[in-house]
Design an enzyme around this catalytic site. Structure first.
Site, PDB file in Angstrom:
ATOM      1  N   HIS A 222      50.772  40.697  26.264  1.00 28.02           N
ATOM      2  CA  HIS A 222      50.520  39.272  26.459  1.00 28.02           C
ATOM      3  C   HIS A 222      51.379  38.403  25.538  1.00 28.02           C
ATOM      4  O   HIS A 222      52.024  37.477  26.013  1.00 28.02           O
ATOM      5  CB  HIS A 222      49.039  38.903  26.413  1.00 28.02           C
ATOM      6  CG  HIS A 222      48.851  37.559  27.050  1.00 28.02           C
ATOM      7  ND1 HIS A 222      48.944  37.377  28.413  1.00 28.02           N
ATOM      8  CD2 HIS A 222      48.707  36.339  26.527  1.00 28.02           C
ATOM      9  CE1 HIS A 222      48.836  36.087  28.681  1.00 28.02           C
ATOM     10  NE2 HIS A 222      48.699  35.436  27.562  1.00 28.02           N
ATOM     11  N   TYR A 226      54.496  35.159  25.908  1.00 30.42           N
ATOM     12  CA  TYR A 226      54.687  33.944  25.109  1.00 30.42           C
ATOM     13  C   TYR A 226      56.012  33.984  24.352  1.00 30.42           C
ATOM     14  O   TYR A 226      56.587  32.939  24.049  1.00 30.42           O
ATOM     15  CB  TYR A 226      53.500  33.715  24.160  1.00 30.42           C
ATOM     16  CG  TYR A 226      52.278  33.319  24.948  1.00 30.42           C
ATOM     17  CD1 TYR A 226      52.232  32.088  25.595  1.00 30.42           C
ATOM     18  CD2 TYR A 226      51.215  34.175  25.110  1.00 30.42           C
ATOM     19  CE1 TYR A 226      51.150  31.734  26.374  1.00 30.42           C
ATOM     20  CE2 TYR A 226      50.127  33.836  25.887  1.00 30.42           C
ATOM     21  CZ  TYR A 226      50.097  32.609  26.528  1.00 30.42           C
ATOM     22  OH  TYR A 226      49.037  32.263  27.302  1.00 30.42           O
ATOM     23  N   HIS A 373      52.216  35.204  40.477  1.00 32.62           N
ATOM     24  CA  HIS A 373      51.941  34.447  39.233  1.00 32.62           C
ATOM     25  C   HIS A 373      53.123  34.550  38.264  1.00 32.62           C
ATOM     26  O   HIS A 373      53.613  33.555  37.742  1.00 32.62           O
ATOM     27  CB  HIS A 373      50.656  34.994  38.594  1.00 32.62           C
ATOM     28  CG  HIS A 373      50.466  34.640  37.149  1.00 32.62           C
ATOM     29  ND1 HIS A 373      50.237  33.341  36.730  1.00 32.62           N
ATOM     30  CD2 HIS A 373      50.475  35.405  36.007  1.00 32.62           C
ATOM     31  CE1 HIS A 373      50.110  33.334  35.408  1.00 32.62           C
ATOM     32  NE2 HIS A 373      50.263  34.570  34.945  1.00 32.62           N
ATOM     33  N   PHE A 374      53.619  35.791  38.066  1.00 33.95           N
ATOM     34  CA  PHE A 374      54.652  35.851  37.020  1.00 33.95           C
ATOM     35  C   PHE A 374      56.034  35.471  37.540  1.00 33.95           C
ATOM     36  O   PHE A 374      56.940  35.224  36.757  1.00 33.95           O
ATOM     37  CB  PHE A 374      54.615  37.153  36.208  1.00 33.95           C
ATOM     38  CG  PHE A 374      54.995  38.431  36.900  1.00 33.95           C
ATOM     39  CD1 PHE A 374      56.284  38.680  37.293  1.00 33.95           C
ATOM     40  CD2 PHE A 374      54.029  39.415  37.088  1.00 33.95           C
ATOM     41  CE1 PHE A 374      56.623  39.880  37.882  1.00 33.95           C
ATOM     42  CE2 PHE A 374      54.361  40.619  37.681  1.00 33.95           C
ATOM     43  CZ  PHE A 374      55.665  40.855  38.084  1.00 33.95           C
ATOM     44  N   HIS A 375      56.172  35.364  38.873  1.00 30.80           N
ATOM     45  CA  HIS A 375      57.441  34.797  39.339  1.00 30.80           C
ATOM     46  C   HIS A 375      57.440  33.274  39.201  1.00 30.80           C
ATOM     47  O   HIS A 375      58.500  32.664  39.109  1.00 30.80           O
ATOM     48  CB  HIS A 375      57.753  35.254  40.772  1.00 30.80           C
ATOM     49  CG  HIS A 375      58.377  36.631  40.782  1.00 30.80           C
ATOM     50  ND1 HIS A 375      57.644  37.773  40.736  1.00 30.80           N
ATOM     51  CD2 HIS A 375      59.682  37.024  40.758  1.00 30.80           C
ATOM     52  CE1 HIS A 375      58.452  38.833  40.703  1.00 30.80           C
ATOM     53  NE2 HIS A 375      59.707  38.392  40.714  1.00 30.80           N
ATOM     54  N   ARG A 438      50.143  45.219  44.713  1.00 31.86           N
ATOM     55  CA  ARG A 438      51.434  45.057  44.071  1.00 31.86           C
ATOM     56  C   ARG A 438      52.037  46.431  43.794  1.00 31.86           C
ATOM     57  O   ARG A 438      51.355  47.437  43.930  1.00 31.86           O
ATOM     58  CB  ARG A 438      51.277  44.282  42.755  1.00 31.86           C
ATOM     59  CG  ARG A 438      50.443  45.000  41.734  1.00 31.86           C
ATOM     60  CD  ARG A 438      50.220  44.185  40.470  1.00 31.86           C
ATOM     61  NE  ARG A 438      51.431  44.104  39.664  1.00 31.86           N
ATOM     62  CZ  ARG A 438      51.442  43.863  38.347  1.00 31.86           C
ATOM     63  NH1 ARG A 438      50.313  43.673  37.692  1.00 31.86           N
ATOM     64  NH2 ARG A 438      52.564  43.784  37.675  1.00 31.86           N
ATOM     65  N   ARG A 439      53.296  46.450  43.439  1.00 30.32           N
ATOM     66  CA  ARG A 439      53.978  47.651  42.969  1.00 30.32           C
ATOM     67  C   ARG A 439      53.932  48.802  43.970  1.00 30.32           C
ATOM     68  O   ARG A 439      53.831  49.952  43.574  1.00 30.32           O
ATOM     69  CB  ARG A 439      53.334  48.154  41.677  1.00 30.32           C
ATOM     70  CG  ARG A 439      53.394  47.164  40.579  1.00 30.32           C
ATOM     71  CD  ARG A 439      52.779  47.715  39.347  1.00 30.32           C
ATOM     72  NE  ARG A 439      53.513  47.223  38.193  1.00 30.32           N
ATOM     73  CZ  ARG A 439      53.153  47.436  36.960  1.00 30.32           C
ATOM     74  NH1 ARG A 439      52.100  48.132  36.687  1.00 30.32           N
ATOM     75  NH2 ARG A 439      53.882  46.961  35.972  1.00 30.32           N
TER      76      ARG A 439
END
Ligand code: HAS
Length: 551
Positions: A222, A226, A373-375, A438-439
């Site tokens: 996590h 950041y 989300h992470f794209h 996913r994946r």
């Protein structure tokens, strides 16, 4: 001469550019893998030359998520410190050592992946097992980044000694926080690689404690996101105001936001493990609460950016409620690309809050919603800001200029990225909500009822992925132009100044012992008991699950 006007020497520029070369080579390779993935998942294309889907998935994640980001961030941060506090010849030499250690580690890890010996995805979850060289390579990348961190700490220390009693320049302060966070967080992954993965992959240990390895990974994982976000925040707080013709909104608020990010970004890893058995729900709940604490500095950042936009506009004479908005420099790509990144962070951050909301996590966990989300967050908010930085940093380093033509190409690039990502990330979010995992490449099982309801979204992802790849080619072209061909000249390194009557920042904000102490206390509180529980109650370790599975 004020520190802000400090000019880079040729030797310095070469080091910072070295990190940029690796960044853009990674973008090209990793982006190509992303394109292949979306095409394969659309069910319309088979991968050529018998290439394995999980090999390219791993190359994509490792090269973009770990290599591109780390090289860009360390190069950019070196340049920020070089500009604000300076760098000595000795520090420069050690900077080169950090670069080469990271490059060697990257080559080792990348080679094992490319020869199919490390298709373990970027999270390298046990019991998937890679070739030992993969783990040694990762360890070197981390060691290289630590060397860079200690050079950075030394740079600020030397400056502080020479400028007794003065507060450190804001950007130097921010870089220091990001690197403190990185060092504390990467200890987790270092322990996991050195103590668990390497002996296991060498065959000295027959089994591995899966839960412990995943917990150590997410203790790092996590704050890793950041570590990507904070350099973007550095540009939003301290560069963008200068580009739009304004001043820093509040130096103290920016410092406070970074301290909160340091304190709360680490003790929250369980929000990636909410569905995992073996962790007491009370500790999951506590880490969910801490996750909601780490949202606060991002809300402070949103407030600060809006305030900067409005204050700058009003100073220029716009009095209506939204008049200032119309007059932002929309045709300046140094502003426009990061601005789209900010806008993407509104749904991206909201998605993060959904992920963190314990019960709702059960709906989205391990679905392609998370990939969506992470794209939005990493691949739009962060990357578009990194592109925005590239437009001025690279010509500043190479002694060239961002010409109107290249600026225009940059604007087109930003639009292409926006359109591609809306289509790709949007369809990922929707497909995730209807259960798309996913994946995994399940196109070979097409025909099942559920897969049929996903297929259109996967085709949309291939369309979005193709548009994004066009954006990557264009960005690499702009990078090459800015590095080798743009006309010689001077490109400003924009750093915003404070208002003349700004309140002085409270001294306590630079009390490193205090903030690092609180950070460590929070980590010990959030992790000590659950890790003891894991060590005490873990089931027998798992034997390896070697790749390629079932072949
Ligand atoms: Fe996340 C999973 C929760 C932020 C990246 N995240 C991931 C993964 C990645 C990732 C890579 O709680 C997948 C890992 C894997 O492979 O399994 N995430 C959050 C939360 C936040 C968050 C609470 N994530 C990020 C950022 C990332 C990132 C940033 C990359 C850079 N995430 C999760 C959770 C999971 C997760 C769970 C695990 C899910 C699972 O089940 O596996 C927060 O930090 C978000 C706070 C953000 C805000 C938005 C503030 C908005 C701003 C913009 C203002 C705009 C302006 C522009 C001013 C509150 C600052 C003006 C606009 C005009 C319109 C005028």
């Amino acid at each position: 001469m004020s520190t802000i006007e400090r000019k880079f020497t040729k030797k310095e520029s070469r080091l910072y550019m070295a990190f940029m070369y690796v960044t853009y080579i990674s973008l090209l390779i990793g982006g190509l893998m992303g394109l292949l993935q979306t095409l394969a998942r659309s069910g319309k294309y088979n991968l050529p030359f018998g290439i394995d889907y999980y090999t390219i998935l791993t190359v994509h994640g490792v090269i973009l998520g770990l290599v591109l980001t780390t090289f860009f961030i360390i190069g950019f941060q070196f340049s920020l410190l070089g500009k604000t506090v300076g760098i000595s010849d000795k520090q420069l030499k050690i900077g080169w050592i950090s670069f080469w250690v990271m490059v060697i580690g990257t080559i080792m890890a990348a080679t094992t992946i490319l020869v199919g010996q490390a298709s373990v995805l970027y999270t390298f979850y046990a019991p998937l097992r890679a070739h030992p060289v993969f783990y040694f390579g990762l360890a070197l990348v981390i060691i290289g980044s630590w060397i860079a961190a200690f050079v950075n700490f030394r740079q600020l220390y030397v400056w502080k000694k020479a400028n007794k009693g003065q507060k450190s320049p804001l950007l130097a302060y921010m870089v220091t926080i990001n690197m403190i966070m990185w060092v504390i967080a990467s200890l987790g992954v270092a322990v996991s690689v050195l103590v668990l993965f390497i002996p296991w992959s060498l065959g000295y240990a027959e089994t591995i404690n899966v839960l412990l390895s995943r917990t150590l990974f997410w203790y790092f994982g996590h704050p890793l996101v950041y570590f990507w976000l904070l350099p973007a925040y550095m540009a939003w707080y301290a560069v963008i105001p200068k580009i739009i013709g304004g001043k820093l909104f509040s130096d103290s608020l920016a410092r406070m936001a970074f301290i909160l990010l340091l304190m709360f970004s680490i003790p929250v890893g369980f929000h990636h493990q909410l569905t995992e058995p073996g962790i007491d729900p009370t500790w999951k709940f506590i880490q969910v609460v801490l996750t909601f604490m780490v949202i606060i500095p991002s809300l402070m950042t949103a407030f600060s950016i809006f305030a900067t936009f409005e204050a700058t506009g009003r100073k220029k004479g716009f009095s209506s409620l939204f008049g200032w908005f119309k007059k932002l420099p929309w045709t300046d790509v140094r502003f426009f690309a990061p601005f789209i990144g900010m806008v993407a962070f509104i749904p991206g951050g909201a998605g993060g809050i959904i992920n963190a909301s314990h019960q709702m996590n059960a709906l989205v966990h391990n679905t392609i919603w998370i990939t969506g989300h992470f794209h939005l967050t990493a691949a739009t908010t962060v990357i578009l800001t990194f592109f925005g930085i590239t437009y001025w940093l690279v010509p500043h380093l190479t002694g060239r200029r961002l010409t109107p033509k290249l600026n225009k190409l940059g604007l087109i690039q930003t639009w292409i990225w926006t359109i591609g990502m809306v289509i790709m990330s949007g369809s990922m979010h929707i497909q995730g909500l209807i259960g798309g995992p996913r994946r995994s490449n399940f196109s070979e099982y097409a025909g099942g009822e559920q897969v049929a309801s996903w297929i259109n979204y996967q085709i949309a992802q291939a369309v979005g992925g193709t548009i994004l790849f066009v954006g990557i080619i264009l960005m690499v072209h702009i990078f090459i132009q800015l590095t080798f061909f743009a006309p010689r000249g001077f490109q400003e390194f924009p750093i915003a100044e404070e208002e003349i009557d700004a309140e002085p920042a409270p001294k306590v904000l630079e009390n490193w012992y205090l903030w690092i102490g609180i950070t460590i206390a929070l980590i010990l509180f959030a992790y000590t008991i659950p890790v003891f529980d894991i060590l005490k109650h873990s089931p027998p370790g798992s034997p390896p699950f070697d790749w390629p599975i079932g072949k």
